[in-house]
Design a protein around this motif. Structure first.
Motif, PDB file in Angstrom:
ATOM      1  N   ARG A 119       0.765  -1.235  -0.136  1.00 33.15           N
ATOM      2  CA  ARG A 119      -0.223   0.027  -0.028  1.00 33.15           C
ATOM      3  C   ARG A 119       1.005   1.157   0.006  1.00 33.15           C
ATOM      4  O   ARG A 119       0.827   2.173   0.835  1.00 33.15           O
ATOM      5  CB  ARG A 119      -0.940  -0.033   1.055  1.00 33.15           C
ATOM      6  N   THR A 120       1.745   1.332  -1.095  1.00 27.17           N
ATOM      7  CA  THR A 120       2.535   2.461  -1.277  1.00 27.17           C
ATOM      8  C   THR A 120       2.201   3.122  -2.553  1.00 27.17           C
ATOM      9  O   THR A 120       1.588   2.428  -3.404  1.00 27.17           O
ATOM     10  CB  THR A 120       4.310   2.200  -1.232  1.00 27.17           C
ATOM     11  N   GLU A 121       2.899   4.288  -2.939  1.00 25.62           N
ATOM     12  CA  GLU A 121       2.354   4.906  -4.174  1.00 25.62           C
ATOM     13  C   GLU A 121       2.712   4.088  -5.242  1.00 25.62           C
ATOM     14  O   GLU A 121       1.921   3.762  -6.467  1.00 25.62           O
ATOM     15  CB  GLU A 121       3.192   6.318  -4.201  1.00 25.62           C
ATOM     16  N   ASP A 122       4.027   3.214  -5.529  1.00 23.32           N
ATOM     17  CA  ASP A 122       4.211   2.520  -6.610  1.00 23.32           C
ATOM     18  C   ASP A 122       3.985   0.898  -6.294  1.00 23.32           C
ATOM     19  O   ASP A 122       4.473   0.255  -7.218  1.00 23.32           O
ATOM     20  CB  ASP A 122       5.773   2.782  -6.821  1.00 23.32           C
ATOM     21  N   GLY A 123       3.490   0.627  -5.276  1.00 25.30           N
ATOM     22  CA  GLY A 123       3.399  -0.658  -4.868  1.00 25.30           C
ATOM     23  C   GLY A 123       4.237  -1.578  -4.371  1.00 25.30           C
ATOM     24  O   GLY A 123       4.214  -2.772  -4.182  1.00 25.30           O
ATOM     25  N   PHE A 124       5.415  -0.964  -4.027  1.00 23.22           N
ATOM     26  CA  PHE A 124       6.607  -1.781  -3.729  1.00 23.22           C
ATOM     27  C   PHE A 124       7.010  -1.288  -2.206  1.00 23.22           C
ATOM     28  O   PHE A 124       6.743  -0.311  -1.882  1.00 23.22           O
ATOM     29  CB  PHE A 124       8.039  -1.448  -4.703  1.00 23.22           C
ATOM     30  N   ALA A 125       7.528  -2.277  -1.482  1.00 17.63           N
ATOM     31  CA  ALA A 125       8.173  -2.033  -0.274  1.00 17.63           C
ATOM     32  C   ALA A 125       9.540  -1.389  -0.348  1.00 17.63           C
ATOM     33  O   ALA A 125      10.138  -1.577  -1.303  1.00 17.63           O
ATOM     34  CB  ALA A 125       7.875  -3.506   0.701  1.00 17.63           C
ATOM     35  N   SER A 126      10.286  -0.848   0.707  1.00 18.62           N
ATOM     36  CA  SER A 126      11.345  -0.538   0.663  1.00 18.62           C
ATOM     37  C   SER A 126      12.168  -0.728   1.909  1.00 18.62           C
ATOM     38  O   SER A 126      11.744  -0.778   2.923  1.00 18.62           O
ATOM     39  CB  SER A 126      11.132   1.154   0.305  1.00 18.62           C
ATOM     40  N   PHE A 127      13.615  -0.796   1.800  1.00 17.65           N
ATOM     41  CA  PHE A 127      14.306  -1.186   2.886  1.00 17.65           C
ATOM     42  C   PHE A 127      15.083   0.212   3.100  1.00 17.65           C
ATOM     43  O   PHE A 127      15.466   0.974   2.505  1.00 17.65           O
ATOM     44  CB  PHE A 127      15.379  -2.115   2.253  1.00 17.65           C
ATOM     45  N   HIS A 128      15.294   0.444   4.480  1.00 21.66           N
ATOM     46  CA  HIS A 128      15.965   1.744   5.241  1.00 21.66           C
ATOM     47  C   HIS A 128      16.704   1.318   6.020  1.00 21.66           C
ATOM     48  O   HIS A 128      16.295   1.322   7.076  1.00 21.66           O
ATOM     49  CB  HIS A 128      14.836   2.667   5.343  1.00 21.66           C
ATOM     50  N   TYR A 129      18.120   0.846   6.092  1.00 23.38           N
ATOM     51  CA  TYR A 129      18.647   0.347   6.955  1.00 23.38           C
ATOM     52  C   TYR A 129      19.278   1.830   8.013  1.00 23.38           C
ATOM     53  O   TYR A 129      19.706   2.996   7.608  1.00 23.38           O
ATOM     54  CB  TYR A 129      20.170  -0.136   6.499  1.00 23.38           C
ATOM     55  N   HIS A 130      19.243   1.366   9.236  1.00 22.13           N
ATOM     56  CA  HIS A 130      19.545   2.465  10.369  1.00 22.13           C
ATOM     57  C   HIS A 130      20.567   1.723  11.386  1.00 22.13           C
ATOM     58  O   HIS A 130      19.973   0.618  12.021  1.00 22.13           O
ATOM     59  CB  HIS A 130      18.606   2.952  11.097  1.00 22.13           C
ATOM     60  N   PRO A 131      21.594   1.857  11.677  1.00 24.28           N
ATOM     61  CA  PRO A 131      22.461   1.351  12.518  1.00 24.28           C
ATOM     62  C   PRO A 131      22.313   1.812  14.010  1.00 24.28           C
ATOM     63  O   PRO A 131      21.651   2.687  14.160  1.00 24.28           O
ATOM     64  CB  PRO A 131      23.985   1.955  12.165  1.00 24.28           C
ATOM     65  N   TYR A 132      22.559   0.672  14.867  1.00 27.86           N
ATOM     66  CA  TYR A 132      22.371   1.019  16.162  1.00 27.86           C
ATOM     67  C   TYR A 132      23.339   1.868  16.803  1.00 27.86           C
ATOM     68  O   TYR A 132      24.594   1.765  16.346  1.00 27.86           O
ATOM     69  CB  TYR A 132      22.476  -0.431  16.836  1.00 27.86           C
ATOM     70  N   GLN A 133      23.017   2.702  17.786  1.00 29.78           N
ATOM     71  CA  GLN A 133      23.971   3.805  18.333  1.00 29.78           C
ATOM     72  C   GLN A 133      24.173   3.133  19.625  1.00 29.78           C
ATOM     73  O   GLN A 133      23.437   3.230  20.474  1.00 29.78           O
ATOM     74  CB  GLN A 133      23.319   5.296  18.331  1.00 29.78           C
ATOM     75  N   MET A 134      25.442   2.905  19.912  1.00 27.87           N
ATOM     76  CA  MET A 134      25.875   2.451  21.030  1.00 27.87           C
ATOM     77  C   MET A 134      25.619   3.214  22.461  1.00 27.87           C
ATOM     78  O   MET A 134      26.018   4.565  22.289  1.00 27.87           O
ATOM     79  CB  MET A 134      27.538   1.866  21.042  1.00 27.87           C
ATOM     80  N   ARG A 135      25.068   2.813  23.281  1.00 29.37           N
ATOM     81  CA  ARG A 135      24.581   3.554  24.608  1.00 29.37           C
ATOM     82  C   ARG A 135      24.327   2.759  25.699  1.00 29.37           C
ATOM     83  O   ARG A 135      24.179   1.410  25.578  1.00 29.37           O
ATOM     84  CB  ARG A 135      23.264   4.661  24.058  1.00 29.37           C
ATOM     85  N   GLY A 136      23.743   3.318  26.688  1.00 35.48           N
ATOM     86  CA  GLY A 136      23.331   2.508  27.989  1.00 35.48           C
ATOM     87  C   GLY A 136      23.995   1.318  28.661  1.00 35.48           C
ATOM     88  O   GLY A 136      25.199   1.348  28.530  1.00 35.48           O
ATOM     89  N   MET A 137      23.230   0.352  28.967  1.00 32.05           N
ATOM     90  CA  MET A 137      23.538  -0.826  29.797  1.00 32.05           C
ATOM     91  C   MET A 137      24.592  -1.498  28.944  1.00 32.05           C
ATOM     92  O   MET A 137      25.752  -2.116  29.423  1.00 32.05           O
ATOM     93  CB  MET A 137      22.505  -1.627  30.292  1.00 32.05           C
ATOM     94  N   VAL A 138      24.520  -1.686  27.682  1.00 33.78           N
ATOM     95  CA  VAL A 138      25.218  -2.703  26.749  1.00 33.78           C
ATOM     96  C   VAL A 138      26.639  -1.773  26.575  1.00 33.78           C
ATOM     97  O   VAL A 138      27.809  -2.601  26.568  1.00 33.78           O
ATOM     98  CB  VAL A 138      24.499  -3.079  25.384  1.00 33.78           C
ATOM     99  N   LYS A 139      26.630  -0.428  26.408  1.00 36.41           N
ATOM    100  CA  LYS A 139      28.118   0.102  26.457  1.00 36.41           C
ATOM    101  C   LYS A 139      28.921  -0.243  27.711  1.00 36.41           C
ATOM    102  O   LYS A 139      30.024  -0.254  27.580  1.00 36.41           O
ATOM    103  CB  LYS A 139      27.650   1.622  26.246  1.00 36.41           C
ATOM    104  N   GLU A 140      28.306   0.133  28.905  1.00 34.43           N
ATOM    105  CA  GLU A 140      28.895  -0.216  30.156  1.00 34.43           C
ATOM    106  C   GLU A 140      29.091  -1.618  30.020  1.00 34.43           C
ATOM    107  O   GLU A 140      30.411  -2.057  30.712  1.00 34.43           O
ATOM    108  CB  GLU A 140      28.043   0.117  31.340  1.00 34.43           C
ATOM    109  N   LEU A 141      28.404  -2.588  29.683  1.00 33.86           N
ATOM    110  CA  LEU A 141      28.866  -4.332  29.769  1.00 33.86           C
ATOM    111  C   LEU A 141      30.111  -4.167  29.003  1.00 33.86           C
ATOM    112  O   LEU A 141      30.931  -5.079  29.172  1.00 33.86           O
ATOM    113  CB  LEU A 141      27.642  -4.933  29.572  1.00 33.86           C
TER     114      LEU A 141
END
Length: 685
Positions: free
Chosen positions: A546-568
């Motif tokens: 249900r897009t204008e051209d009928g196609f789905a699209s990929f949009h990659y976004h990297p994770y930004q290191m922060r919080g507890m996992v950064k401390e670990l």
């Protein structure tokens, strides 16, 4: 014996949207049950659905029109011909008609001095589509302000953003029934048993019929007992883990190339960015104490998604994060990579919180969408910006319909301070609550059990409610109309059906075929939008997105290191990160559920869950106070559990005396400003 009736309608609580049957005698509800024929409930209700009706007769019910005495003294010119009577506490009572006149006079004064954009409107996800539609029309066309929003801002706005970006429609792709046609179910960031119990029942039934279940969460939840794969992850790492799953699929060559080439765009750019991202390598967790089992579990999940018909469900554990919108896109990517969309038993289902949050968004109760998701000429402010605008003096009047800003929103110390600065705060509510303590004018309105109207659940299903008991209170839309007619005499409707028929004309691509008559005939079944002359649409994106051209699209976004996992990763002590959620017995601020003895006794206070691995730190304490850089909680009792990892704390936020939301600040989703309720570092006092 008096008159006895069984009346079919709709539960007033969560976004599952269960059908109910009220057993009514002499105008009072004796009990609530459901029917096997109910498409959503299937003969079952959770404890809120069964027992959460006692608020109707609660002494905490808001039953009239009230004005704060200090507002009267500050604005004597508004009350020159208004009859006031002493009422409870700081309030005078007045007729609804006089209340409408006073609000219109004060709004006119503010608009004359500062313009219409000094007014904002918030709310609408707890009431009917008709009232939500009229509320946004009142704001935009009668007052002339673009500043309007609803409670999706603190829950599933990232789901709307993420899904629209990738597949063109910000709603569930499949009905709940499709759980029975799935080979693999992935639940992410949803304690489904507590927040959406009837969906959890279906998941357990599907597992009993042979489906595999994977759970991703910061702790083990009741559904974990039925999971073949439990991924317990550090707080705030959803996006990182989901990117790792996607990378595993691509590295193994498990992606559905034919599906991607025929129906998607942007895959090669996405693939290149994914493979180049060091934080998308699942082996990163092999170096983190307490989480070293995750690389193997991620690979198992990747294989199940790639080789089994999979349905993905998620809750606020995904959306209430800084990268909530990006995480929803990542979930969408997993469905696209594996071809798990556009067919039975495979798709994406955001588990909506409020009973009509899907409907409020569909009706255009958002600053950047009109009804039917058309774009407005002028985009308004989102709720956090409205709050800041109040603090800066740019927003002088706020019209609030059914949203407890003074309890369920973050940074409560700031919110309450700013609410006191308003020249006018109008609140329409069913119950007295925290936000009513700051209101200048209050209008008691009918609850969902006392009126007729359309509600849209988390699977896009429309149900038509009908009154279970009589009430002489106005509906939300009647209050809005009563005020609006002082500005525009043509702002006039004779019934909720008349409003709904206008919705069908304004938003025909979704609602054209959904007449009151048809919805009444299908009261136990409902209809899933888009609804045309030929019927409804249980599954979206079949053959075409249900897009204008009928196609789905990929949009990659990297994770930004922060919080507890950064401390670990830095081998630092991770104590302590707090995560919040719901308990089955209560709903949000507990104003309605707290009025039911059967519910209130099940959850009398918010309890702090602490990992058994942290018992030594808490030894000798029965209660603790939590402190963040934004505020302090009330004293919380401690309960130890093996379901949490070391350094992670968990509690609910239903009881105001706990002040849990005072701990959270202005950190929010980077795209749509949904509050980051799912992780805050705290000190133990």
């Amino acid at each position: 014996m008096g008159e006895f009736r069984e009346i079919e309608s709709l539960c007033t609580y969560c976004g599952v949207g269960c059908e109910i049957v009220a057993h009514v005698e002499n105008g009072e509800i004796e009990k609530i049950s459901t029917r096997e024929e109910g498409r959503v409930s299937r003969g079952r209700l959770c404890i809120k659905g069964k027992y959460g009706y006692h608020f109707l007769s609660s002494p905490n019910r808001l039953r009239g029109a009230l004005v704060r005495s200090s507002f009267v003294h500050q604005n004597p010119q508004l009350f020159r011909d208004i009859e006031l009577k002493p009422a409870q506490g700081e309030f005078f009572s007045l007729s609804y008609g006089d209340g409408y006149r006073v609000v219109a006079r004060k709004l006119s004064q503010i608009i004359g001095e500062s313009g219409p954009q000094a007014v904002a409107c918030i709310g609408g996800a707890r009431t009917s589509c008709e009232s939500s539609y009229l509320f946004q029309k009142f704001a935009r066309q009668v007052i002339g302000t673009p500043h309007l929003d609803n409670c999706a801002r603190i829950c599933h706005s990232p789901s709307l953003k993420g899904l629209r970006t990738t597949i063109g429609e910000g709603a569930a792709t499949n009905p709940f029934d499709d759980l029975y046609g799935s080979e693999h179910i992935l639940v992410v960031g949803s304690n489904t048993t507590e927040a959406h119990p009837i969906v959890a029942n279906r998941i357990m039934e599907a597992v009993g019929r042979g489906a595999k279940l994977t759970v991703i969460d910061i702790r083990e939840i009741p559904l974990s007992k039925f999971a073949s794969n439990q991924l317990t992850i550090p707080p705030e790492t959803n996006l990182m883990v989901l990117n790792m799953v996607a990378r595993t699929i691509v590295e193994k060559g498990w992606e559905k190339r034919e599906f991607i080439e025929e129906r998607c765009r942007g895959f090669e750019e996405y693939r290149e960015a994914l493979l180049a991202d060091p934080l998308a390598d699942r082996e990163l967790f092999s170096h983190i104490r307490g989480y070293r089992e995750l690389p193997e579990k991620i690979e198992i999940l990747a294989s199940d998604l790639a080789h089994r018909r999979s349905l993905i469900l998620w809750g606020l554990g995904v959306t209430e994060q800084r990268d909530g919108s990006f995480a929803v896109m990542a979930l969408s990517h997993l469905a696209l990579l594996t071809g798990n969309i556009g067919k039975r038993g495979a798709g994406l289902i955001p588990l909506r919180g409020q009973n009509n949050v899907q409907g409020a968004c569909d009706m255009g109760m958002l600053p950047y969408f009109l009804p039917d998701y058309r774009e407005p000429e002028v985009e308004g402010l989102m709720t956090p910006d409205i709050i800041d605008g109040i603090g800066e003096g740019r927003i002088r009047a706020l019209f609030n319909m059914g949203e407890d800003l003074a309890h369920v929103h973050p940074n409560q110390n700031k919110v309450r301070r700013f609410l006191k600065k308003l020249d006018l705060l109008v609140v329409q509510e069913v119950m007295f609550s925290e936000v009513t303590k700051y209101a200048h004018l209050l209008f008691g309105v009918k609850s969902g059990y006392e009126k007729e109207g359309v509600y849209i659940n988390a699977e896009r299903r429309l149900h038509l409610s009908q009154p279970l008991v009589p009430s002489d209170l106005p509906d939300d839309w009647e209050v809005i109309q009563g005020i609006g007619r002082h500005f525009d005499r043509e702002f006039r409707y004779g019934s909720s059906q008349e409003i709904w028929d206008e919705v069908r004309r304004v938003a025909p691509s979704r609602f054209r075929g959904a007449s009151y008559q048809l919805l009444a005939e299908k009261r136990l079944e409902g209809l899933q939008w888009p609804i045309g002359e030929k019927g409804d649409t249980p599954i979206l994106h079949v053959g075409r997105f249900r897009t204008e051209d009928g196609f789905a699209s990929f949009h990659y976004h990297p994770y930004q290191m922060r919080g507890m996992v950064k401390e670990l990763l830095a081998h630092r002590d991770p104590h302590f990160y707090l995560v919040t959620g719901r308990a089955m017995a209560h709903y949000n601020n507990g104003a309605q559920t707290g009025a039911s003895p059967q519910l209130a006794k099940r959850h009398r206070e918010d309890i702090l869950l602490v990992s058994e691995r942290d018992r030594e730190f808490f030894e000798g304490r029965d209660r603790v106070v939590l402190e963040s850089r934004y505020g302090r909680s009330g004293p919380l009792p401690i309960r130890y559990t093996r379901t949490l990892k070391r350094g992670v704390l968990y509690t609910t936020f239903h009881h105001m005396r706990s002040h849990i939301n005072s701990l959270f600040g202005d950190d929010h989703d980077l795209l749509v400003k949904t509050a980051a309720f799912k992780s805050i570092k705290v000190k133990i006092l």
